[in-house]
Motif scaffolding. Structure first.
Motif, PDB file in Angstrom:
ATOM      1  N   UNK A  54       0.864  -1.184   0.000  1.00 38.86           N
ATOM      2  CA  UNK A  54       0.000   0.000   0.000  1.00 38.86           C
ATOM      3  C   UNK A  54       0.900   1.235   0.000  1.00 38.86           C
ATOM      4  N   UNK A  55       0.848   1.970  -1.124  1.00 39.16           N
ATOM      5  CA  UNK A  55       1.774   3.095  -1.301  1.00 39.16           C
ATOM      6  C   UNK A  55       1.633   4.131  -0.186  1.00 39.16           C
ATOM      7  N   UNK A  56       0.390   4.453   0.174  1.00 46.82           N
ATOM      8  CA  UNK A  56       0.180   5.504   1.182  1.00 46.82           C
ATOM      9  C   UNK A  56       0.765   5.081   2.529  1.00 46.82           C
ATOM     10  N   UNK A  57       0.531   3.815   2.898  1.00 45.90           N
ATOM     11  CA  UNK A  57       1.064   3.336   4.181  1.00 45.90           C
ATOM     12  C   UNK A  57       2.585   3.301   4.167  1.00 45.90           C
ATOM     13  N   UNK A  58       3.143   2.916   3.009  1.00 45.02           N
ATOM     14  CA  UNK A  58       4.606   2.833   2.911  1.00 45.02           C
ATOM     15  C   UNK A  58       5.231   4.217   3.081  1.00 45.02           C
ATOM     16  N   UNK A  59       4.640   5.212   2.403  1.00 40.85           N
ATOM     17  CA  UNK A  59       5.162   6.582   2.512  1.00 40.85           C
ATOM     18  C   UNK A  59       5.056   7.068   3.954  1.00 40.85           C
ATOM     19  N   UNK A  60       3.891   6.796   4.576  1.00 36.75           N
ATOM     20  CA  UNK A  60       3.700   7.227   5.977  1.00 36.75           C
ATOM     21  C   UNK A  60       4.705   6.558   6.904  1.00 36.75           C
ATOM     22  N   UNK A  61       4.964   5.269   6.668  1.00 36.42           N
ATOM     23  CA  UNK A  61       5.899   4.541   7.541  1.00 36.42           C
ATOM     24  C   UNK A  61       7.307   5.107   7.411  1.00 36.42           C
ATOM     25  N   UNK A  62       7.719   5.372   6.167  1.00 35.44           N
ATOM     26  CA  UNK A  62       9.062   5.942   5.963  1.00 35.44           C
ATOM     27  C   UNK A  62       9.152   7.303   6.663  1.00 35.44           C
ATOM     28  N   UNK A  63       8.104   8.110   6.489  1.00 28.50           N
ATOM     29  CA  UNK A  63       8.137   9.467   7.062  1.00 28.50           C
ATOM     30  C   UNK A  63       8.127   9.414   8.595  1.00 28.50           C
ATOM     31  N   UNK A  64       7.350   8.461   9.120  1.00 30.97           N
ATOM     32  CA  UNK A  64       7.289   8.310  10.583  1.00 30.97           C
ATOM     33  C   UNK A  64       8.678   7.949  11.121  1.00 30.97           C
TER      34      UNK A  64
END
Lengths: 474, 107
Positions: A109-119
């Protein structure tokens, strides 16, 4: 045949695409990742094969954890269930591998992946980068201020010059790295809305920073080696000891943290002790360096032995008999012979050479004619105007800052005068409160001369001016 | 504009919640979803791990059992409601689709 190897590879932590491609290439060449590092990666020999790698983040993990937490272990179990085995885990970054031909990715899931990296980035990477950026900005502003007030001192010293270049380049590269991260984050969030994952930016800016630092160090070393002057041996030694001290502190702090991990210290305690140790050691190093500078006068002119000394009002005054390019005696007969002839340390960099000399009478004979001058040899025309402006502005170093009068004109400044007699391209004379002083700035091809004639009896004629041009302007 | 959290469900969210109609180990969802969808939908292990964390935080699921490191979860009333709302939204979409194309065919 060698069964293990270490390889230098430098990535920003979130450069998932770059790291994956690097590890997959190593596996195709018969090397399997054993331990990921900041810059040194350890591999063991395997049969060359296609292996998929996946770099993902576990934001709640920390480099100080003595062992993976239960939640992290559970995450590993999830990944193993889909064929992804842990290859290496360092802090928040987890690297998995999968030997299946077409495995389901760990992140789908692209959105979750981006959020995880940013977190994950918000916890370690971004705060440390922003803190480094703030320190660099302060350092740059201080160097820039120094450059504005005294460009000749900065440009004629390889140490200051390369330190300035280093700061500027590192600042620039760090700015690019942070800027590209935030740009990626905003674009990746937008792309994720459409269901596509935009890979984080590559490690190019970080690698450029390392390249620039190495380049500057080599440049500085080469400039010193090929005979330029600028730092006394004490100062160079202090710089080397400081660098070694920084390396020692880094090794000590990292070693202590690793030891605490082995001894199962909690992450909280490990972090607190590591930070405290780093702060205390850094302070000790700073105190040590400052003490050494003060005690051994590291950045002062190199130690010279005076030809003689004499006492004047309780002070010991040194007298030198250095050979000077121009003396009072060549210009006139002073009728006095107890001068101190002093040539100061030459400052030389790849851009400038700065020489300064004085011929001063004894302290009890200050009315005798005396001479002070500096010669700035400009090796590249690019900085000529900058040096000229600095020389003209430099009234302040001897008389305090120029003060404007009620009409806004400066009371104390250099004004143009006839360059002909000096055989110069341009000549300027100091005017203080409407009165002409025997202070001059003379501009020749590739040279700027500042000369001060002090004491009584200086009524300069054309012949004397021509001699100054001949001796100092060529 | 960013998707408001859980206002609509992605396919992966939808099928994860669907699997949790009855208690189920988180890890088993990784097998159930492809089986349920004839491999049309696959959930990555990292994605599922994050989704379960977010559903727990949003009180859409609750933990019902622990066996070693394996944990099982089940839908809460809030989760069931969410799933129902999503289902109604999709049904309405489907109905609109049929209405438009049936009208076209009749003409």
């Amino acid at each position: 045949m060698k069964q293990t190897k270490k390889k230098f590879a430098y990535f920003v932590p979130f450069d998932t695409t770059g790291i994956q491609a690097f590890l997959e290439k190593q596996a195709r060449e018969g090397w399997m990742l054993e331990k990921a590092g900041g810059a040194i990666w350890q591999f063991r020999r395997i049969e060359p094969k296609n292996i998929h790698f996946s770099v993902v983040f576990f934001p709640n993990a920390s480099g100080f954890d003595p062992a993976p937490s239960e939640a992290q272990q559970s995450f590993f179990d999830f990944c193993e269930h889909t064929g992804w085995k842990l290859a290496s885990s360092d802090g928040k970054r987890q690297i998995f591998y999968n030997e299946a031909e077409d495995p389901t990715p760990i992140e789908t899931d692209a959105a979750l992946e981006v959020d995880t990296i940013h977190k994950a980035a918000k916890k370690d990477y971004l705060p440390s980068c922003l803190a480094f950026l703030a320190i660099l900005l302060m350092e740059f502003l201080s160097e820039f201020r120094f450059m504005c007030t005294d460009p000749i001192a900065v440009l004629s010293n390889n140490f200051s010059l390369f330190a300035g270049i280093d700061t500027l380049l590192t600042l620039l590269m760090l700015g690019i790295e942070l800027g590209s991260y935030y740009l990626w984050y905003h674009r990746a969030r937008a792309a994720a809305e459409l269901g596509t994952f935009k890979a984080p930016p590559s490690s190019l800016a970080r690698r450029m920073t390392v390249f620039c630092l190495i380049f500057s160090l080599i440049g500085f070393g080469a400039a010193q080696f090929f005979g330029s002057k600028g730092v006394s041996s004490n100062a160079a030694l202090t710089a080397l000891i400081t660098l070694a001290g920084v390396g020692l502190i880094a090794a000590l702090v990292i070693g202590a943290s690793k030891w605490m991990k082995r001894k199962q210290f909690s992450a909280k305690r490990n972090r607190a002790v590591t930070i405290a140790l780093a702060v205390v050691c850094s302070w000790l190093l700073v105190i040590g360096v400052v003490t050494a500078i003060v005690r051994y006068d590291c950045f002062a002119a190199s130690e010279k032995t005076p030809a003689e000394t004499y006492e004047y009002k309780g002070h010991t005054i040194e007298v030198y008999h250095d050979k000077l390019p121009l003396t009072v005696e060549e210009l006139m007969d002073p009728g006095y012979d107890a001068y101190s002839y002093e040539a100061y340390d030459v400052q030389e960099s790849v851009l400038l050479k700065y020489e300064e000399a004085s011929q001063a009478p004894r302290m009890d004979a200050l009315k005798e004619p005396q001479l002070f001058y500096s010669v700035t040899t400009v090796k590249t025309p690019l900085v000529y105007d900058l040096c000229k402006e600095a020389a003209l502005r430099d009234v302040s170093t001897l008389t305090g800052h120029p003060r404007p009068n009620d009409e806004g004109d400066l009371l104390d400044q250099f004004v143009p005068t006839d360059p002909g007699p000096w055989k110069a391209k341009e000549a300027y004379q100091r005017v203080f409160d409407g009165e002409k002083k025997t202070w001059f700035v003379l501009c020749y091809d590739g040279r700027i001369v500042r000369i001060i004639f002090e004491g009584d009896d200086w009524t300069l004629n054309d012949e004397q001016m021509a001699l100054v041009g001949e001796k100092l302007g060529k | 504009m960013a998707r408001e959290k859980f206002k609509t469900l992605t396919e992966q969210m939808f099928y994860t919640l669907l699997c949790l109609r009855e208690p189920c180990y988180g890890m088993d969802i990784l097998d159930r979803v492809p089986a349920m969808t004839n491999k049309r939908v696959n959930i990555g292990s990292g994605t599922l791990y994050t989704l379960l964390e977010q559903f727990l935080d949003g009180e859409m699921i609750r933990e019902v059992g622990v066996e070693g490191r394996k944990r099982s979860y089940v839908l809460t009333e809030k989760g069931k409601e969410m799933l129902k709302t999503e289902c109604e939204r999709m049904t309405a979409q489907l109905a609109d689709y049929h209405k438009i194309f049936e009208q076209e065919n009749e003409q």
